[in-house]
Write a protein that holds these residues in place. Structure first.
Motif, mmCIF file in Angstrom:
data_model
loop_
_atom_site.group_PDB
_atom_site.id
_atom_site.type_symbol
_atom_site.label_atom_id
_atom_site.label_comp_id
_atom_site.label_asym_id
_atom_site.label_seq_id
_atom_site.Cartn_x
_atom_site.Cartn_y
_atom_site.Cartn_z
ATOM 1 N N TYR A 186 12.827 -0.171 -5.223
ATOM 2 C CA TYR A 186 11.217 0.382 -5.891
ATOM 3 C C TYR A 186 11.631 2.125 -5.895
ATOM 4 C CZ TYR A 186 9.139 -3.953 -3.575
ATOM 5 O OH TYR A 186 9.192 -5.611 -3.444
ATOM 6 N N THR A 187 11.647 1.938 -7.575
ATOM 7 C CA THR A 187 11.448 3.575 -7.512
ATOM 8 C C THR A 187 10.846 3.642 -8.652
ATOM 9 O OG1 THR A 187 13.211 2.408 -9.657
ATOM 10 C CG2 THR A 187 14.583 3.445 -7.584
ATOM 11 N N THR B 147 3.869 0.658 -9.027
ATOM 12 C CA THR B 147 3.358 -0.031 -9.507
ATOM 13 C C THR B 147 4.053 -1.008 -9.995
ATOM 14 O OG1 THR B 147 4.498 0.609 -12.220
ATOM 15 C CG2 THR B 147 2.183 1.665 -11.300
ATOM 16 N N ASP B 148 5.689 -1.751 -9.445
ATOM 17 C CA ASP B 148 6.042 -2.361 -9.301
ATOM 18 C C ASP B 148 5.541 -3.243 -8.169
ATOM 19 O OD1 ASP B 148 7.944 -1.806 -11.214
ATOM 20 O OD2 ASP B 148 9.517 -0.861 -9.805
ATOM 21 N N PRO B 149 5.242 -5.068 -8.522
ATOM 22 C CA PRO B 149 5.091 -5.918 -7.404
ATOM 23 C C PRO B 149 6.205 -5.785 -6.417
ATOM 24 C CG PRO B 149 5.497 -6.760 -10.024
ATOM 25 C CD PRO B 149 5.915 -6.036 -9.982
ATOM 26 N N VAL B 150 5.057 -5.748 -5.861
ATOM 27 C CA VAL B 150 5.963 -5.495 -3.911
ATOM 28 C C VAL B 150 6.466 -7.135 -4.014
ATOM 29 C CG1 VAL B 150 6.139 -3.969 -1.958
ATOM 30 C CG2 VAL B 150 5.695 -3.244 -3.619
ATOM 31 N N PRO C 253 12.108 7.217 -3.867
ATOM 32 C CA PRO C 253 11.914 5.449 -3.874
ATOM 33 C C PRO C 253 11.596 5.218 -2.335
ATOM 34 C CG PRO C 253 13.887 6.484 -4.474
ATOM 35 C CD PRO C 253 12.063 8.272 -3.727
ATOM 36 N N LEU C 254 11.224 3.831 -2.298
ATOM 37 C CA LEU C 254 11.039 3.376 -1.677
ATOM 38 C C LEU C 254 12.046 2.010 -1.141
ATOM 39 C CD1 LEU C 254 8.927 2.110 0.634
ATOM 40 C CD2 LEU C 254 7.895 0.282 -0.576
ATOM 41 N N GLY D 131 0.841 -1.139 0.520
ATOM 42 C CA GLY D 131 -0.362 0.581 -0.044
ATOM 43 C C GLY D 131 0.908 1.099 -0.398
ATOM 44 N N LEU D 132 1.948 1.355 0.567
ATOM 45 C CA LEU D 132 2.852 2.640 0.987
ATOM 46 C C LEU D 132 3.284 2.686 -0.569
ATOM 47 C CD1 LEU D 132 5.050 1.314 3.987
ATOM 48 C CD2 LEU D 132 3.452 3.298 3.892
ATOM 49 N N ALA D 133 3.719 1.856 -1.510
ATOM 50 C CA ALA D 133 4.359 1.489 -2.795
ATOM 51 C C ALA D 133 2.914 2.447 -3.497
ATOM 52 C CB ALA D 133 4.861 0.517 -3.365
#
Length: 139
Positions: free
Chosen positions: A66-67, A52-55, A72-73, A44-46
């Motif tokens: 994840y960028t 939109t990448d799979p987490v 970025p995350l 959810g944070l992403a």
């Protein structure tokens, strides 16, 4: 703040709402057992950051990056680490300086690295498979 969710989708939605308030360099320290919903919250944070990448859980990789979003995350799993020194050895300071959001599962294993975090505790409710009590502190 305490929130109850009744499905992984509701847990993700809560993460998405929190993402709107996050700033560069923010640390999120998760607490909660296996299967509590930490990765669902991180998904959810992403989404809230526009990623939109799979987490997925970084259990075996220690950190997933994840960028492509507003920020970025960096998603850490400290389950396999034994101290904050281990985290600093893999470049914790470098991640903080990159201006993203650092999300840390099993943050209690690295307390010295958790400087002014938002702390999120996720508790599974016995007998209710998908119900979670989520406590958010430090926002």
């Amino acid at each position: 703040m305490e929130v109850w969710t009744n499905s992984p989708q509701e847990t993700e939605a809560l993460g998405k709402l929190l993402a709107e308030k996050l700033c560069p360099g923010q640390i999120i320290a998760f607490r909660g057992g296996l299967g509590a919903g930490k990765t669902a919250f991180t998904r959810g944070l992403a989404r809230g950051l526009g990623i939109t990448d799979p987490v997925t859980s970084p259990t075996y990789t220690i950190v997933n990056e994840y960028t492509g979003g507003r920020l970025p995350l960096f998603h850490f799993d400290m389950y396999r680490l034994h101290s904050s020194d281990d985290l600093f050895d893999i470049g914790w300071d470098d991640y903080l300086e990159r201006g993203g959001v650092c999300v840390v599962e099993w943050s209690e294993n690295v307390p010295e690295a958790m400087e002014q975090p938002i702390t999120i505790t996720i508790e599974k409710i016995p007998g209710q498979d998908d119900t979670r009590r989520i406590t958010i502190e430090g926002v």
